[in-house]
Scaffold this active site. Structure first.
Site, PDB file in Angstrom:
ATOM      1  N   LYS A 111      51.919  20.309  39.999  1.00 38.20           N
ATOM      2  CA  LYS A 111      50.458  20.397  40.143  1.00 38.20           C
ATOM      3  C   LYS A 111      49.719  19.837  38.927  1.00 38.20           C
ATOM      4  O   LYS A 111      48.565  19.419  39.040  1.00 38.20           O
ATOM      5  CB  LYS A 111      50.058  21.838  40.426  1.00 38.20           C
ATOM      6  CG  LYS A 111      50.551  22.297  41.799  1.00 38.20           C
ATOM      7  CD  LYS A 111      50.128  23.686  42.156  1.00 38.20           C
ATOM      8  CE  LYS A 111      50.454  24.041  43.595  1.00 38.20           C
ATOM      9  NZ  LYS A 111      51.907  24.214  43.854  1.00 38.20           N
TER      10      LYS A 111
HETATM   11  C1  LIG Z   1      52.585  24.051  45.085  1.00 39.89           C
HETATM   12  C2  LIG Z   1      54.060  23.853  45.026  1.00 39.89           C
HETATM   13  C3  LIG Z   1      54.788  23.340  46.131  1.00 39.89           C
HETATM   14  C4  LIG Z   1      54.133  23.031  47.465  1.00 39.89           C
HETATM   15  O1  LIG Z   1      53.347  21.876  47.418  1.00 39.89           O
HETATM   16  P1  LIG Z   1      52.294  21.528  48.586  1.00 39.89           P
HETATM   17  O2  LIG Z   1      51.531  20.359  48.107  1.00 39.89           O
HETATM   18  O3  LIG Z   1      51.434  22.767  48.730  1.00 39.89           O
HETATM   19  O4  LIG Z   1      53.061  21.263  49.838  1.00 39.89           O
HETATM   20  C5  LIG Z   1      56.148  23.118  45.974  1.00 39.89           C
HETATM   21  N1  LIG Z   1      56.776  23.414  44.814  1.00 39.89           N
HETATM   22  C6  LIG Z   1      56.121  23.922  43.747  1.00 39.89           C
HETATM   23  C7  LIG Z   1      56.880  24.242  42.513  1.00 39.89           C
HETATM   24  C8  LIG Z   1      54.741  24.160  43.803  1.00 39.89           C
HETATM   25  O5  LIG Z   1      54.100  24.660  42.731  1.00 39.89           O
END
Ligand SMILES: *Cc1c(COP(=O)(O)O)cnc(C)c1O
Length: 462
Positions: A111
């Protein structure tokens, strides 16, 4: 470039308004009027840094709303916080099998790739408009820390993130509660993640409160986050020098949607494996062409413990040949009945041969982490393990044995030390900048699951 809503009735707006709005006023999500084509010559690609590539890949989304030189500098600043010179390095772990490591940012989750840039963009756009906003959101763990880190240095942003008390990991909580910046506020709510999300929705639906406090959002339905994630699909393929399948550990469908957008823009992607844990609504959709909601089950990969993937709406809009009325109708129906069925012909046109879904339960997650440790000596986090398990399940079934397949590694193993240790007997170490995280003083704010208390707190933070 102008942006339209997936529910068809909100007025079209430009890039900077999309950035600040998050959700459209008709309840839909913004998408560009048309997906742009990527148009850069091959030799330019290899000399450019990640930040330069990012600026040129995202340029068509921004159009003339931000000066190109200014935007490039924002990208340079955003990605200078990453610990790896490639930002998103591609690692071969076995013949034709790769991990794309997206966790070298400040809070150790993918993120950061989007939220570091979003923070810089908020700062720039708000300074130009001479405005100040209050970002409110709910987090089940990773979003809170990444959003805080992204906006902590923004002069015109305050941020309040609600998290469910005792339901995020110690590392995740401390990444929110140990920050010293005065504009970031983590609030433990006496309730579940859904309670937190309901409180946030209620604040946005209270128009008077929303306008009085200039509320804004950076949750994963913000198109600018998805746009920033398009970049690493291109850079991974440039590094590989070949086409590939991507396996994506999926929760809200933002990351895999970014890949699909890269494909629309011309990236040579052979297909997507949508990887789910036991919360497998998407896997069941790809098996049955029908979406049915279930209860959320807690797993070792908590950032994927989601029952309804909000970003799926953007793909649904495409499957409906961009019919906003139909999309709105289907989603209202889904909300009341818990069921969504798409027309066979649209499914065949948009999904067949592009997406497949695989699930991976906790036991398979632990086995995959252990296998990788034994095969390569590498520790991987449980979300990455779900992606890799799905990738391995799809090879030989949907794709030939010699198909190049890239799994997105979405978190650093040190973010989930208990699961890693259970699988491998090894405890991964936090990177240097977080080495003392567990001994830093915390600033803990707790509030009851009550709208009035939360609103009073938010108003006080401005
Ligand atoms: C948020 C997250 C996901 C999921 O990603 P999306 O874009 O919501 O599908 C997967 N792995 C980790 C470690 C995350 O923080």
């Amino acid at each position: 470039m102008r942006y339209i809503s997936t529910r068809g009735t909100a007025p079209e707006i430009g890039f900077c308004d999309v950035l600040l709005a998050g959700l459209a006023r008709d309840g839909g999500l913004y998408v560009p009027q048309t997906w742009p084509a990527s148009a850069k010559s091959a030799d330019e690609k290899f000399e450019a840094s990640y930040a330069q590539r990012a600026a040129s890949i995202m340029a068509p989304f921004i159009g003339d709303e931000i000066d190109a030189k200014v935007f490039q500098q924002l990208c340079v600043d955003a990605y200078s916080t990453f610990r790896h010179p490639d930002v998103a390095p591609l690692i071969e772990i076995a013949p034709d099998e790769y991990l794309l490591e997206l966790f070298h940012g400040p809070t150790l989750a993918f993120k950061d790739v989007a939220l570091q840039l979003v923070g810089k963009l908020f700062d720039h756009v708000l300074a130009q408009r001479n405005e100040r906003v209050m970002i409110v959101g709910a987090t089940s763990g990773d979003t809170g820390g990444a959003a805080f880190d992204g906006v902590a240095s923004c002069r015109n942003v305050d941020i309040v993130m609600l998290y469910p008390n005792n339901r995020v990991s110690d590392v995740q909580r401390r990444q929110m509660t140990t920050l010293t910046a005065s504009n970031v506020h983590a609030v433990a709510i006496d309730g579940t993640f859904d309670d937190c999300q309901d409180l946030v929705k209620a604040m946005f639906n209270d128009q008077k409160f929303r306008d009085a406090n200039q509320l804004s959002a950076v949750n994963s339905i913000n198109l600018v986050r998805v746009m920033a994630q398009v970049v690493y699909y291109f850079t991974a393929l440039e590094k590989l020098g070949d086409s590939a399948v991507f396996s994506v550990p999926t929760g809200n469908f933002g990351n895999v949607l970014a890949g699909w957008i890269a494909k629309q823009m011309g990236a040579s992607i052979d297909g997507f494996v949508v990887a789910s844990n036991t919360n497998d609504i998407l896997t069941r959709f790809f098996e049955s062409q029908q979406m049915t909601a279930n209860e959320v089950v807690p797993t070792l990969s908590p950032s994927m413990d989601i029952q309804v993937s909000s970003n799926f709406e953007r793909l649904l809009f495409e499957m409906n040949n961009r019919d906003g009325d139909l999309t709105a109708k289907q989603l209202t129906e889904f909300r009341s009945t818990g069921e969504l069925i798409v027309a066979q012909s649209n499914y065949a046109k948009w999904i067949t041969g592009v997406f497949t879904g695989y699930r991976c339960n906790d036991e398979q997650t632990l086995t995959t982490m252990k296998d990788v440790y034994q095969q390569t000596g590498m520790l991987i986090d449980p979300h990455t393990a779900v992606g890799l398990s799905a990738a391995r399940q799809s090879i030989g079934v949907n794709y030939p044995k010699n198909q190049s397949i890239i799994t997105l590694a979405t978190a650093h193993p040190a973010k989930f030390p208990e699961a890693v240790c259970r699988a491998t007997g090894q405890t991964p170490e936090l990177p240097e900048h977080l080495a003392d995280l567990m001994s830093r003083p915390e600033r803990i704010i707790s509030l009851p699951n009550n709208l009035k208390s939360v609103q009073a707190f938010v108003a006080k933070c401005r």
